[in-house]
Design an enzyme around this catalytic site. Structure first.
Site, PDB file in Angstrom:
ATOM      1  N   ARG A  46      25.547  39.279  35.624  1.00  0.00           N
ATOM      2  CA  ARG A  46      26.874  39.342  35.779  1.00  0.00           C
ATOM      3  C   ARG A  46      27.736  38.203  34.618  1.00  0.00           C
ATOM      4  O   ARG A  46      28.358  38.845  34.750  1.00  0.00           O
ATOM      5  CB  ARG A  46      27.104  39.046  36.776  1.00  0.00           C
ATOM      6  CG  ARG A  46      26.059  40.155  38.342  1.00  0.00           C
ATOM      7  CD  ARG A  46      27.260  38.984  39.847  1.00  0.00           C
ATOM      8  NE  ARG A  46      27.361  38.770  40.154  1.00  0.00           N
ATOM      9  CZ  ARG A  46      25.850  38.215  41.403  1.00  0.00           C
ATOM     10  NH1 ARG A  46      25.072  39.150  41.387  1.00  0.00           N
ATOM     11  NH2 ARG A  46      25.165  37.197  41.445  1.00  0.00           N
ATOM     12  N   LYS A 136      44.986  37.763  43.614  1.00  0.00           N
ATOM     13  CA  LYS A 136      44.865  39.341  44.172  1.00  0.00           C
ATOM     14  C   LYS A 136      44.869  39.571  45.521  1.00  0.00           C
ATOM     15  O   LYS A 136      43.992  39.444  45.995  1.00  0.00           O
ATOM     16  CB  LYS A 136      44.855  39.923  43.339  1.00  0.00           C
ATOM     17  CG  LYS A 136      44.580  41.542  43.349  1.00  0.00           C
ATOM     18  CD  LYS A 136      43.374  42.703  42.854  1.00  0.00           C
ATOM     19  CE  LYS A 136      42.026  42.953  44.038  1.00  0.00           C
ATOM     20  NZ  LYS A 136      41.427  43.934  43.031  1.00  0.00           N
ATOM     21  N   GLU A 177      49.064  44.586  46.074  1.00  0.00           N
ATOM     22  CA  GLU A 177      48.484  45.499  46.024  1.00  0.00           C
ATOM     23  C   GLU A 177      47.723  46.718  46.607  1.00  0.00           C
ATOM     24  O   GLU A 177      47.203  46.632  47.929  1.00  0.00           O
ATOM     25  CB  GLU A 177      47.323  45.516  44.646  1.00  0.00           C
ATOM     26  CG  GLU A 177      45.916  46.736  44.856  1.00  0.00           C
ATOM     27  CD  GLU A 177      44.804  46.665  44.144  1.00  0.00           C
ATOM     28  OE1 GLU A 177      44.524  44.968  44.201  1.00  0.00           O
ATOM     29  OE2 GLU A 177      44.522  47.605  43.248  1.00  0.00           O
ATOM     30  N   LYS A 219      51.155  45.528  42.435  1.00  0.00           N
ATOM     31  CA  LYS A 219      50.037  46.375  42.423  1.00  0.00           C
ATOM     32  C   LYS A 219      49.552  47.864  42.664  1.00  0.00           C
ATOM     33  O   LYS A 219      48.942  47.781  43.307  1.00  0.00           O
ATOM     34  CB  LYS A 219      49.026  45.650  41.627  1.00  0.00           C
ATOM     35  CG  LYS A 219      47.345  46.275  41.174  1.00  0.00           C
ATOM     36  CD  LYS A 219      46.717  45.710  40.325  1.00  0.00           C
ATOM     37  CE  LYS A 219      45.302  46.110  40.408  1.00  0.00           C
ATOM     38  NZ  LYS A 219      43.973  45.214  39.731  1.00  0.00           N
TER      39      LYS A 219
HETATM   40  P1  13P Z   1      40.819  50.190  38.855  1.00  0.00           P
HETATM   41  O1  13P Z   1      41.692  50.264  37.886  1.00  0.00           O
HETATM   42  O2  13P Z   1      39.657  50.349  38.659  1.00  0.00           O
HETATM   43  O3  13P Z   1      41.351  50.387  39.940  1.00  0.00           O
HETATM   44  O4  13P Z   1      40.984  48.306  40.028  1.00  0.00           O
HETATM   45  C1  13P Z   1      41.910  47.363  39.719  1.00  0.00           C
HETATM   46  C2  13P Z   1      41.600  46.983  41.114  1.00  0.00           C
HETATM   47  O5  13P Z   1      41.890  45.632  40.703  1.00  0.00           O
HETATM   48  C3  13P Z   1      41.514  47.387  42.363  1.00  0.00           C
HETATM   49  O6  13P Z   1      41.837  46.823  43.091  1.00  0.00           O
END
Ligand code: 13P
Length: 339
Positions: A46, A136, A177, A219
């Site tokens: 990782r 986020k 998001e 987002k």
């Molecule tokens: P993806 O762009 O792969 O959808 O991932 C964005 C993300 O942060 C998901 O929480």
């Protein structure tokens, strides 16, 4: 931290020509990504993978910030420099995923609400000390027979708004998001309806919680056809429906919209972003916060081997630059193929 400071971080996150790299895969998700290239998800692998991404020369031309997972924010690169510093030295802001993932809602089969509010105020304080400028939280909305329900939409919106307020209070810019999944056989019209409803409910909750709109980033997912629907909408239709949906729901006070890629191919995600920016003028910056669409080609080139680091970084830099071009609507096939 003052509202003005939150605003300037939010503006820097969506500065012209730049977007965000989501590299905040949870333990389960990174294991799935590594399974796809047949390597073990060990702490060393990782670290090596994230170090390959973060030390790519020139990414700061296209990347304003990186969303990290708790472990990664605490990890040091092989030369002993914490990743947060590796990034901030190049002018890339470190951010942090703070939600604890979706859990099933009792009596609402197929629907989830995202957890992680308990103790969040304390974690935000610690993350800020570790250098995080933004955070986020991802809510997951599934389209299916009779779903999403209002119970699911409002529960997730309430959690997103509580999270956003806690972050702003603690001096961190929240990325809000609400992801409408592309899985399913629904039409693009249905995706547009569900996305509009999701965003309406989300912005109502943000208002009721007193969230400072100028100091946050949205987002969302794009409005696309369900993955298994026989009619797959083209690039122009996706762009037009997505922008129409956002204009109906996202206040102009929000400085930027940074899309997730949600399982679209890397090139599709770039094409869609480009087409949206060609529909301007738009009231907000329209940018990216991709995980898979930025990382997948680089992950495949890397394959877990030191010998492939330079090749993988070249692929990653190219992807970042293509999305940077899409920020101004100047992406095209010729640029794509010039690599
Ligand atoms: P993806 O762009 O792969 O959808 O991932 C964005 C993300 O942060 C998901 O929480």
């Amino acid at each position: 931290m003052s509202k003005q400071e939150l605003e300037s971080i939010a503006q820097a996150m969506v500065a012209k020509g730049k977007g965000i790299l989501a590299a905040d895969e949870s333990m389960g998700t990174i294991k799935r990504r590594f399974d796809s290239i047949k390597i073990e998800s060990s702490e060393n692998n990782r670290r090596a993978y994230r170090e390959m991404l973060f030390t790519t020369k020139g990414i700061e031309e296209a990347i304003s910030g990186v969303i990290l997972f708790d472990e990664t924010l605490r990890t040091k690169a092989s030369d002993g420099t914490p990743f947060a510093q590796v990034l901030s030295k190049k002018g890339v802001m470190p951010g942090i995923k703070v939600d604890k993932g979706p859990v099933d809602i009792p009596f609402f089969p197929g629907e989830t609400v995202t957890e992680g509010l308990d103790g969040l105020r304390g974690r935000v304080k610690e993350y800020k000390e570790l250098g995080a400028k933004f955070a986020k939280w991802r809510a997951v909305i599934t389209i299916g027979d009779g779903i999403p329900t209002y119970t699911c939409l409002s529960g997730n919106a309430e959690a997103l708004a509580s999270y956003a307020a806690i972050c702003q209070e603690g001096g961190i810019v929240p990325i809000v998001e609400p992801e409408v999944l592309l899985d399913g056989n629904h039409t693009i019209e249905r995706c547009q309806d569900v996305t509009e409803h999701t965003l309406k409910v989300t912005f109502t909750a943000l208002y009721l919680h007193g969230v400072h709109l100028e100091g946050m980033i949205l987002k969302p997912s794009m409005v696309v056809s369900g993955k298994d629907n026989s009619r797959q909408a083209g690039v122009e239709e996706v762009a037009q429906r997505t922008i129409q949906c956002l204009k109906r729901t996202v206040p102009a006070a929000v400085p930027g919209i940074a899309f997730l890629s949600g399982g679209q191919s890397a090139v599709s995600a770039t094409e869609h972003l480009n087409a949206m920016n060609n529909l301007g003028p738009l009231p907000w910056q329209v940018s990216f916060s991709y995980a898979r669409a930025l990382q997948d080609p680089a992950l495949k080139a890397w394959k877990g081997e030191d010998a492939n680091v330079a090749a993988a970084q070249k692929v990653f830099y190219h992807r970042a630059k293509m999305n940077s071009a899409a920020r101004s609507g100047s992406y095209n096939k010729k640029l794509e193929e010039a690599a």
